[in-house]
Design a protein around this motif. Structure first.
Motif: not given
Length: 478
Positions: A309-313, A60-64, A171-176
């Motif tokens: 596997p990969l989520v970016t907030v 999980i990436v929390v992008f400020a 259904a998705q590998t990466a989600i923003h």
């Protein structure tokens, strides 16, 4: 791109039809045979010996977006002159001897689950290109600028992950989430599939609080029984037979990919349920904060549980949305040139302190933190001198962009709890110890997922591209 094509007239060059097939249609959660070079046993063995390798099932990436101030958050300098240390006091944390900004009390309490890196550094000083650097691990060809997204851009880390190891659990590998990231009102480059094609774009959701389910289209409709759903899918299959005549229509190919992804999402019950925030207790939703960024963090936890596997907030979808509406906290970005102390104290830090601490706590209490790497970062930091800037709104001083040193926070997946890595100088201006860059963060993310960041993948014209040029940040593992 054009010069490369002109120089490669050999028989190994992909035909135009193959280019379109790969660029437009190949992004539906599977990799085409031969697109990933073979790895040697020795290389894989060396990669697996790196600390933290394969410890994470998800990241999980929390992008400020906009750039958090290291001096007013993670790396305060209480003994520096006021024009450097700023207006805030400091508080002790759960890490003995380590202090944070006084307006981060909840994060201070869970600091013993974090690793703070205080010596991040790079050379890009503008939002668009620095965001690109953070998302791709490489400098944009227009350093320190605000370029528009381009089909020639390098793919973001999520698109690369889908290329090299697409998941079969979701259904998705990466989600923003809470995206796309805007600088301040146009799409930032580097958050898409780039040269890999639209099929590799991470699924991007905006305001996840706008409906009872984050993706309203996933709600089952009474007038759409399974037989009608199958009928629509069959119709789409019939259209595919005519795709050959549409090879020169890129937009049509892009829509085809999106339709396929939508059908895949609709067909999976775990996908529909994962996006339904109403299944969470009201008390927990309140703990995260009833705002776009806080609820996105809660949804990130749900998606990790479901196998993404990969989520970016994107924490604040506009890096400077306060220029549009200074009273709307959801719009407030981290680009605090003027009025920085009012902006942090009254708009940014209360929500961030609440939502980020809730995410770490929630993951840990559910036993998910051990298998989830959490990274909180921005594109850069803020300058070590408080000053009023004439070209920006606001009547009190702030801090300019500053990339020479800044801080990030990490947790989970083997990261050493309650630790601080690296040190800035006494002014919080430059690294005093070994520095790290966004390329190293990206290398660490891939390594934590059990992927050698130095392995290669092929782009649509058969060129090998190394995933990342950085090195794993071994020090964060103690």
């Amino acid at each position: 791109m054009l010069s490369f094509l002109q120089q490669n007239k050999t028989g190994s060059q992909l035909r135009r039809r193959e280019w379109l097939r790969i660029g437009g249609l190949a992004g539906i959660n599977w990799a085409l045979p031969g697109l990933i070079p073979q790895r040697s046993v020795v290389a894989d063995s060396i990669a697996s010996q790196v600390p933290g390798f394969g410890k994470a099932k998800s990241v999980i990436v929390v992008f400020a977006s906009g750039g958090q101030s290291q001096l007013d958050m993670w790396d305060p300098k209480p003994d520096a002159p006021e024009e450097i240390r700023g207006a805030f006091g400091t508080i002790g944390t759960a890490i003995p001897g380590v202090r944070f900004c006084q307006h981060m009390p909840q994060i201070a309490k869970i600091a013993d689950r974090l690793c703070i890196v205080r010596s991040m550094s790079h050379e890009d000083l503008d939002h668009g290109s620095a965001f690109y650097l953070s998302m791709t691990g490489r400098y944009h060809r227009r350093k320190s600028g605000n370029p528009l997204p381009s089909s020639e851009d390098l793919p973001c880390y999520g698109a690369i992950l889908q290329r090299v190891r697409p998941t079969n659990k979701f259904a998705q590998t990466a989600i923003h989430l809470n995206g796309p990231a805007l600088v301040p009102f146009i799409d930032a480059p580097g958050q898409f599939g780039g040269l890999l094609g639209k099929g590799y774009d991470p699924l991007t959701l905006g305001d996840v609080t706008s409906d009872e389910i984050a993706v309203p289209g996933l709600l089952p409709h009474a007038d759409l029984p399974p037989v009608r759903m199958q009928s629509r899918k069959s119709l789409l299959s019939a259209v595919e037979h005519n795709m050959k005549a549409m090879e020169n229509q890129k937009s049509a190919l892009d829509k085809h990919t999106l339709y396929q992804q939508a059908f895949d999402m609709l067909s999976r019950q775990n996908a529909r349920e994962a996006f339904d925030l109403s299944k969470e207790p009201d008390a927990l939703r309140d703990r995260y904060g009833r705002n776009r960024s806080g609820q996105s963090c809660l949804l990130a936890r749900r998606l990790v549980e479901a196998g993404v596997p990969l989520v970016t907030v994107i924490w604040s979808h506009s890096n400077r949305g306060q220029d549009q509406d200074a009273k709307n906290d959801d719009l407030y970005g981290w680009d605090t040139h003027n009025d920085i102390f009012d902006g942090l104290q009254n708009h940014l830090l209360p929500r961030f302190d609440q939502g980020f601490s809730a995410l770490i706590e929630d993951l840990d209490e559910r036993g998910l933190l051990d298998s989830t790497l959490v990274v909180c970062m921005g594109e850069f930091g803020r300058a070590p001198l408080v000053a009023l800037e004439k070209n920006f709104a606001g009547g009190t001083p702030g801090r300019k962009h500053w990339s020479w040193v800044y801080s990030i926070a990490l947790a989970g997946a083997g990261v050493h709890r309650g630790s601080v890595v690296g040190e800035s100088d006494r002014r919080g201006a430059y690294p005093h110890t070994e520095s790290y860059g966004p390329w190293d963060v990206m290398a660490t993310m891939f390594s934590s997922l059990g992927i050698d960041p130095h392995q290669h993948y092929f782009d649509p014209v058969n060129r090998p591209i190394q995933i990342c040029d950085g090195r794993v940040m071994n020090a964060i593992y103690g």
